[in-house]
Each structure stands twice: as structure tokens, then as C-alpha cells.
Scaffold this active site. Structure first.
Site, PDB file in Angstrom:
ATOM      1  N   LYS A 145      -7.728  -2.996  -7.071  1.00 44.73           N
ATOM      2  CA  LYS A 145      -6.604  -2.477  -7.861  1.00 44.73           C
ATOM      3  C   LYS A 145      -5.972  -3.563  -8.727  1.00 44.73           C
ATOM      4  O   LYS A 145      -5.728  -3.361  -9.922  1.00 44.73           O
ATOM      5  CB  LYS A 145      -5.553  -1.886  -6.925  1.00 44.73           C
ATOM      6  N   ASN A 146      -5.683  -4.722  -8.133  1.00 43.13           N
ATOM      7  CA  ASN A 146      -4.970  -5.758  -8.879  1.00 43.13           C
ATOM      8  C   ASN A 146      -5.818  -6.340 -10.011  1.00 43.13           C
ATOM      9  O   ASN A 146      -5.272  -6.755 -11.044  1.00 43.13           O
ATOM     10  CB  ASN A 146      -4.511  -6.868  -7.928  1.00 43.13           C
ATOM     11  N   ARG A 156       4.162   0.056 -12.617  1.00 35.00           N
ATOM     12  CA  ARG A 156       4.357  -1.391 -12.532  1.00 35.00           C
ATOM     13  C   ARG A 156       3.367  -2.141 -13.424  1.00 35.00           C
ATOM     14  O   ARG A 156       3.715  -3.129 -14.072  1.00 35.00           O
ATOM     15  CB  ARG A 156       4.186  -1.835 -11.080  1.00 35.00           C
ATOM     16  N   ASP A 185       6.637  -0.554  -6.458  1.00 40.72           N
ATOM     17  CA  ASP A 185       7.073  -0.612  -5.072  1.00 40.72           C
ATOM     18  C   ASP A 185       8.533  -1.027  -4.953  1.00 40.72           C
ATOM     19  O   ASP A 185       9.035  -1.819  -5.734  1.00 40.72           O
ATOM     20  CB  ASP A 185       6.230  -1.636  -4.296  1.00 40.72           C
ATOM     21  N   ASP A 222      -0.019  -9.153   0.404  1.00 40.65           N
ATOM     22  CA  ASP A 222      -0.359  -7.732   0.505  1.00 40.65           C
ATOM     23  C   ASP A 222      -0.953  -7.361   1.857  1.00 40.65           C
ATOM     24  O   ASP A 222      -1.041  -6.169   2.181  1.00 40.65           O
ATOM     25  CB  ASP A 222      -1.339  -7.344  -0.609  1.00 40.65           C
TER      26      ASP A 222
END
Length: 439
Positions: A27-28, A102, A126, A324
Site C-alpha cells: 500500500k505505502n 491521506r 487514520d 505500522d
């Protein structure tokens, strides 16, 4: 994939799982490399893209901007940012969509570099404490950008007649801040040196993709990057890494549920300290080719430091342990034998989900917003199922793992937070034998 904000998971826990699972694309990394397509008008192909809410929203946002997007099958996309509608960036629709995502901050550097203008609403995401944007904007200002903030609308605007390379020392090794500055610097005039740069594998991946497009970047993998600006960038083909956070989550899942699980194609050399930290919790696994095999075990024991003092696990910028996964480590420790101090240094609200674990029967002392002492009593007191709400992506998956190991039924509400970061999670868990359904 369709998501509904009021969805919940209903889980019957306490059942061992078995089988193979393939981690999704990272994802990142996705939020960075997909934003980077704005730097070129030529076609860029990206593979192993995860089908998750945050990434899909970013792709939709790029389409609204005018990027041509072709879907070539599961996880494979071709992007071409030949014609961009800059006026859209000042629309009410963009303000609404950008504020909900985000990752929308990642389009600022590419837009500024290629068009000399960028707008962005204050991004959401978040609720894990302050996630300031100073590193992004200070770095871009040092390259020559002018920056304005409309507090009444929470709207940022940046402009630059010409970006010029410079030396900068980042005040923090921000991953997204580093990525944004790198993407701006590749088209700046002259040489940019970024010291205290983030050096996560995902930053390395972004730099490799940019060099394949024609960028000149030295120091990839270190905390000092040197970027020689070029006039334009071309096309490229890029394959994303598997998601290291998912891999760590599945290691924790196997230990908590006493399951025999094989995690496929993990790119083990890119995992850094992650395997070692889980071994400190007493979890046994072995590397088979590029797969991690975790055998079923009834117990695991937390190590102590060499002098016998209580183990402390803390997050730190890469190559330190990723923040994370601290939520996962905390949950896994509740069913281990021994104690561990979890020190979450980077986000002051990320440990507040432990009240749900305490309600499930875990022995945890929340010392302050950054530290929690977990007292693991083996499986003497199994967790029990409860109703709870997911506050953010990582806490949500941690609670999901806790529920799968707990006795009885659990309900997890607000699972759209989990959907933001984990692809088809209930179907993949069902394939391992988990009793979980979306309601």
C-alpha cells in the site's frame, strides 16, 4: 471492490487455520509510485497494485485529473498523464475527495515539478495523532516553491516559476515527505541533496522507478540522496513489492491462532528487522525459497534482554522497526509467555485501541499515549469475543487477529478502515479456514 462504511465483521474465533496466503502489493509503495505517473506524459505500467480503498481512491482521483487509466487484469494498470486538468484541482469535488484520502498529499511534488502549480486540501486518513505535513512543504519551499494555506477552507496552494536544486537536511526522516521532495527534485534545475532522507524499501522502489523513467538519483537505499534534475521523464514498467505490513500481520496471525501457514513470495531481503522482532516474541518459522513457513505451535515465549531485563520493542525510521507493525506485536504478545514493553514513539494515539484488548481479557498496562506493558500469561486466560470498533487500519487488523484467536463471537464495526489497507481480507482468511463474514 465495493466498500460500505457501515460494514462489520462477525467472527467466530478460537479455530486453527491452515494453508497458503499471498501478500498483496504494498500500500505505502502504491501511493507513491502511482502519484509519480504525473511526472511524465508517456505511458507507465505498474503491476501488483493492491485492490484496496486508499489506492483505488487515488487512481480515481488521477482519472478525474485527466490521467488515462487502463486496467490490464488483476493488479495491472497502465497510466498516461498526457493531459491534466489543473482547473479540477480548485473544484469543490477535488477538495472533498482529496480531504478524504491521506495519500492525496503525494500528488503535490509531481504537479509542482511538471506544471509549477499544485493544490491540495488538508488530507484525512487514520486518527492516530498528529501527522504533520511540515517536512513536505519545507522541502518543496527549499526547492523554490511558494506556499499558501487557506485556514478557512483547510486548503493548500503551491506555485513555482522554476524549481532549483539545493542542499537540505530534513527535520524528520518522513517517508511521504522524502517521496514528495524526490518527485519534485527529479525535474528541478541542478543537483538536490537530501540528507536524513527516509530509506525504506518503498522509497527505494520509487527511486528505481524514477531512474527507469530517466531520472538521475544516487545514494538509493541510504539516508543521503543526490538528485540531478533532468528536463523530462519518459515511460516505464514497474512491479511493486509485496506489503511487508501484511507479511508481519500474517506471521502474528499464525502464532495467535496456533495455525500452520505459508506466506508466499515475501521478498525476504526487503523485510529488514521484521522477522527478527517476531522471533524475539518466540515465534518459530523458516524460510523455504522465498516463502515463510510458520508451523502450528501451542506456545511461544518472549525473550528478555541479555541482562535479564524486560524486552522493549520500539519503532524507528528504517532500518528500524516499522511503526505500522507495533499494533500487531502488541496483540501477539498478549498470548505469549513473558512480558514486553511496547514503545510507540512516532504516533501518540496509536495505542489507544488497547482498551478493547483489555475488555477481551488481555493483561495490558497503558503507561501513557506512547507506551504499553503487555503481560503475557501464555494461553492460561484465552481472549474472549466482544463487540468493538476499528479506529484505524493497523489497529483494526490487530483486533481482527485478536478476534480470530478469541473464544466465542466477536463483532468488529467500522471495517471500512481495514478495507483501506487490506485487500479481500475476509475472503483470504476464509480460504485458510477462518469463520468470518461481512455483515
Amino acid at each position: 471492490m465495493n466498500f460500505r462504511i457501515m460494514d462489520s465483521f462477525e467472527i467466530i474465533g478460537g479455530k486453527p487455520l491452515k494453508g497458503e496466503i499471498i501478500p498483496q502489493g504494498a500500500k505505502n509503495e502504491a501511493l507513491q509510485v502511482i502519484s509519480a505517473v504525473l511526472l511524465s506524459e508517456e505511458k507507465i505500467t505498474i503491476e501488483n497494485v493492491p485492490d484496496i480503498k486508499d489506492v483505488n481512491n487515488l487512481i480515481n482521483l488521477l482519472e478525474d485529473l485527466g490521467v488515462a487509466v487502463q486496467r490490464h487484469g488483476k493488479g495491472s494498470f497502465a497510466f498516461q498523464a498526457k493531459t491534466i486538468d489543473l482547473d479540477y484541482l480548485r473544484s469543490e469535488e477535488f477538495k472533498r475527495k482529496g480531504a478524504a484520502l491521506r495519500g492525496s498529499i503525494m500528488i503535490v511534488g509531481p504537479l509542482l515539478a511538471r506544471f509549477g502549480k499544485a493544490w491540495i486540501p488538508k488530507p484525512g486518513g487514520d486518527k492516530i495523532g498528529r501527522r504533520r505535513l511540515d517536512t513536505h512543504f519545507i522541502g518543496l519551499q527549499k526547492l523554490g516553491a511558494r506556499f499558501d494555506y487557506d485556514a478557512s477552507e483547510s486548503f493548500f496552494s503551491l506555485s513555482a516559476t522554476e524549481l532549483k536544486g539545493t542542499y537540505m537536511l530534513l527535520d524528520e526522516a518522513s517517508v511521504t515527505g522524502t517521496a514528495n521532495i524526490v518527485m519534485a527534485a527529479v525535474l528541478a534545475k541542478g543537483v538536490t541533496t537530501i540528507y536524513n532522507a527516509a530509506c525504506e524499501p518503498y522509497i527505494q522502489q520509487l527511486c528505481r522507478m524514477l531512474t527507469s523513467m530517466g531520472a538521475i538519483i544516487n545514494g538509493i537505499g541510504s539516508n543521503m540522496l543526490s538528485i540531478e534534475g533532468v528536463d523530462k521523464l519518459g515511460g516505464a514498467s514497474h512491479r511493486m513489492l509485496p506489503d511487508m505490513i501484511e507479511i508481519g500481520s500474517f506471521i502474528g496471525l499464525a502464532a495467535m491462532t496456533r495455525s500452520e501457514i505459508t506466506i508466499k513470495d515475501v521478498h525476504y531481503p526487503e523485510l529488514g528487522q521484521i522477522p527478527g522482532v517476531f522471533r524475539k516474541l518466540g515465534i518459530h518459522f523458516e524460510l523455504r525459497g522465498d516463502d515463510i513457513y510458520i508451523p502450528s505451535r501451542d506456545s511461544y515465549e518472549i525473550e528478555t534482554f541479555i541482562d535479564g531485563s524486560i524486552l522493549t520493542i520500539a519503532d524507528a525510521p528504517w532500518p528500524g522497526f516499522t511503526p505500522d507493525l507495533l499494533s500487531i506485536v502488541l496483540v501477539v504478545a498478549t498470548q505469549a509467555s513473558g512480558s514486553v514493553l511496547i514503545h510507540q514513539k512516532m504516533f501518540e494515539s496509536r495505542l489507544f485501541f488497547v482498551d478493547k484488548l483489555i475488555d477481551m481479557g488481555a493483561r495490558i498496562i497503558l503507561c501513557d499515549p506512547h507506551r504499553a506493558n503487555v503481560i503475557g500469561l501464555g494461553r492460561k486466560y484465552p481472549l474472549k469475543g466482544i463487540e468493538m470498533t476499528s479506529p484505524d487500519i493497523r489497529a483494526g487488523v490487530s483486533l481482527l487477529i485478536a478476534a480470530l484467536s478469541a473464544e466465542g463471537k466477536s463483532i468488529i464495526r467500522n471495517v471500512s478502515q481495514i478495507d483501506r489497507g487490506y485487500q479481500d481480507i475476509e475472503q483470504r482468511l476464509q480460504a485458510l479456514g477462518a469463520e468470518i463474514k461481512r455483515v
